[in-house]
Design a protein around this motif. Structure first.
Motif, short mmCIF file in Angstrom:
data_model
loop_
_atom_site.label_atom_id
_atom_site.label_comp_id
_atom_site.label_asym_id
_atom_site.label_seq_id
_atom_site.Cartn_x
_atom_site.Cartn_y
_atom_site.Cartn_z
N THR A 257 0.84 -1.20 0.00
CA THR A 257 0.00 0.00 0.00
C THR A 257 0.87 1.25 0.00
OG1 THR A 257 -1.77 -1.13 1.20
CG2 THR A 257 -1.77 1.28 1.25
N GLY A 258 0.63 2.12 -0.97
CA GLY A 258 1.37 3.38 -1.04
C GLY A 258 0.60 4.55 -0.51
N LYS A 259 -0.75 4.48 -0.60
CA LYS A 259 -1.59 5.57 -0.14
C LYS A 259 -2.97 5.04 0.18
CE LYS A 259 -3.02 9.82 0.59
NZ LYS A 259 -2.53 10.64 1.72
N TYR A 279 4.81 9.39 -5.38
CA TYR A 279 6.05 9.59 -4.64
C TYR A 279 6.26 8.56 -3.53
CZ TYR A 279 6.99 13.88 -7.12
OH TYR A 279 7.28 14.79 -8.11
N SER A 280 5.30 7.67 -3.32
CA SER A 280 5.51 6.59 -2.36
C SER A 280 6.44 5.52 -2.94
CB SER A 280 4.17 5.94 -1.97
OG SER A 280 3.62 5.19 -3.04
N ALA A 349 -2.74 1.15 -9.30
CA ALA A 349 -1.37 0.69 -9.02
C ALA A 349 -0.39 1.57 -9.77
CB ALA A 349 -1.20 -0.77 -9.43
N PHE A 350 0.76 1.82 -9.14
CA PHE A 350 1.83 2.57 -9.79
C PHE A 350 3.17 1.97 -9.39
CE2 PHE A 350 5.16 5.81 -9.66
CZ PHE A 350 5.18 6.16 -11.01
N GLY A 351 4.07 1.90 -10.34
CA GLY A 351 5.42 1.42 -10.03
C GLY A 351 6.13 0.88 -11.25
N ASP A 352 7.20 0.16 -10.98
CA ASP A 352 8.06 -0.40 -12.03
C ASP A 352 7.59 -1.82 -12.33
OD1 ASP A 352 10.01 -1.31 -13.70
OD2 ASP A 352 11.68 -0.99 -12.33
N PHE A 353 6.86 -1.98 -13.42
CA PHE A 353 6.27 -3.28 -13.73
C PHE A 353 7.27 -4.27 -14.31
CE2 PHE A 353 2.57 -0.58 -13.33
CZ PHE A 353 1.70 -1.39 -12.63
N SER A 354 8.50 -3.83 -14.57
CA SER A 354 9.52 -4.80 -14.99
C SER A 354 9.90 -5.72 -13.84
CB SER A 354 10.76 -4.08 -15.52
OG SER A 354 11.46 -3.42 -14.47
N GLN A 355 9.53 -5.34 -12.61
CA GLN A 355 9.80 -6.21 -11.46
C GLN A 355 8.78 -7.32 -11.32
OE1 GLN A 355 12.68 -5.87 -9.60
NE2 GLN A 355 13.06 -4.43 -11.27
#
Length: 406
Positions: A257-259, A279-280, A349-355
């Motif tokens: 959870t980021g927010k 920014y989380s 959802a937000f982030g680096d989906f290559s992970q």
């Protein structure tokens, strides 16, 4: 064609300006949209989606035409050599199988390093000169219907389906200020071990004998489209929400959870919530070229209304046909399997989906049966892939917005 595309771009920009005018008017008068204005706004959103789909269809049609022209040009430019048929063996094998001359065929991933960028803008970088294989067409359609596959995960292609053990990062090392001659404090990263298996996804396709004997039918394109979309939809559900129990582990399931949203808004988010979510995610992941947003279409419609503290819209329409729109400068991918905005729901959802690792075992297995629907004079095809998925960095590479519980 170029003048039509330009007109499409202008129409898209005009629709967005009209939508903004509605929102700006309501904001200047410090009120919500009226029922009539909300209906108009939703109509504008529908128009934007239709224009985007038309642009996508044009890009794909142009790509198919250029691929065909390149293939025919290559055939006409030089005589066939003894070793030249190697790349065509699978295609002719596929056609013999479709005519009933063979029982089954395996469509394996092409040999050698043959990675092709499936983004919309790659054609001008040389993609138009490479004919699309049946495998490539099927994978393109699979990616088309799965938001996770569009977002750029790391794909592991293996020839067989044995279990692969993957170390998953659950905590990073940390350093500390240390006095002269004082001992250093040990801080090791924490790992957990997860496995990538090969869960089977399959679909039955039926076609009439008349369809298959019609020489004007693009058999490979038809089978690739139908099988790719069906398999992509089936795997796409688990790539989002799978719990890892006899199925892949979804990216939303593993994300942290980021927010969390505010109370009294039925799980909805504000502009500040999305900025906080952005920014989380720490800078290395946030700045990655694979970083992006994932949400369902209805959620994106709500995000299009949001402005930052300077009155600028967070959502920015693309100025290039076929290129993705952006939210806070990052591309937005949509998938109907992401939850709608609601209390306790993980709706963005937000982030680096290559992970997020996707494992594809073997190629695609196709088999046919003339007996399954004999009384209807239908030929039945069976398409099967084996796949799994897992978020390998669970320290916060991908984070989600969660609607407030109360």
């Amino acid at each position: 064609m170029s003048s039509f595309i330009k007109a499409l771009q202008e129409r898209r920009a005009n629709v967005w300006e009209q939508a903004k005018e509605l929102l700006d008017t309501a904001e200047s008068e410090k009120r919500d949209l009226t029922a009539e204005e909300e209906a108009k706004y939703q109509a504008f959103n529908a128009d934007l989606d239709k224009i985007d789909q038309r642009a996508k269809d044009l890009v794909e049609a142009e790509q198919r035409t250029k691929d065909a022209e390149a293939a025919f040009a290559g055939l006409l430019a030089k005589p066939e050599e003894p070793g030249a048929r190697k790349g065509q063996e699978k295609d002719s094998e596929l056609r013999r199988w479709a005519r009933g001359e063979m029982r089954g065929v395996d469509i394996a991933k092409p040999e050698g390093v043959s990675f092709r960028d499936l983004t919309k803008g790659s054609a001008t970088a040389g993609g138009n000169t490479v004919p699309t294989t049946f495998y490539g067409q099927l994978m393109a359609h699979l990616i088309e219907v799965s938001g996770v596959m569009q977002a750029g995960p790391t794909v592991l292609n293996t020839s067989s389906g044995e279990t692969i053990e993957i170390p998953v990062t659950t905590a990073h090392s940390s350093a500390a200020l240390t006095a002269e001659a004082a001992p250093l404090t040990e801080s090791d990263p924490a790992f957990a071990k997860r496995t990538l298996g090969a869960y089977k996804y399959g679909v039955l396709l039926q076609a009439s004998t008349e369809l298959l004997t019609d020489t004007g039918v693009d058999l490979e394109g038809y089978l690739a489209m139908q099988a790719g979309r069906a398999l992509g939809n089936a795997f796409g559900v688990h790539a989002i929400t799978g719990d890892g129990s006899s199925k892949p582990t979804g990216v939303i399931t593993s994300a942290t959870t980021g927010k969390t949203g505010g109370t009294g808004v039925a799980g909805a988010f504000t502009a500040d919530d999305l900025i906080d979510l952005y920014y989380s995610v720490i800078a290395p992941y946030r700045n990655s070229t694979s970083a992006g947003w994932l949400m369902r279409d209805a959620t994106l419609a709500a995000a299009r209304k949001l402005k930052d503290s300077q009155g600028q819209y967070l959502w920015q329409p693309s100025i290039q046909v076929g290129a993705p729109d952006t939210l806070l400068g990052k591309p937005v991918h949509t998938d109907p399997n992401v939850a709608a905005a609601a209390t306790t729901a993980k709706s963005v959802a937000f982030g680096d989906f290559s992970q997020y690792f996707v494992r594809l075992a073997g190629g695609v297995r196709f088999e046919r049966s003339d007996d399954y629907a004999f009384n209807s004079d239908l030929v039945t095809f069976r398409a099967i892939i084996r796949a799994d998925g897992l978020l390998v960095d669970q320290t916060g590479a991908v984070k989600v917005f969660v609607g407030a519980a109360t």
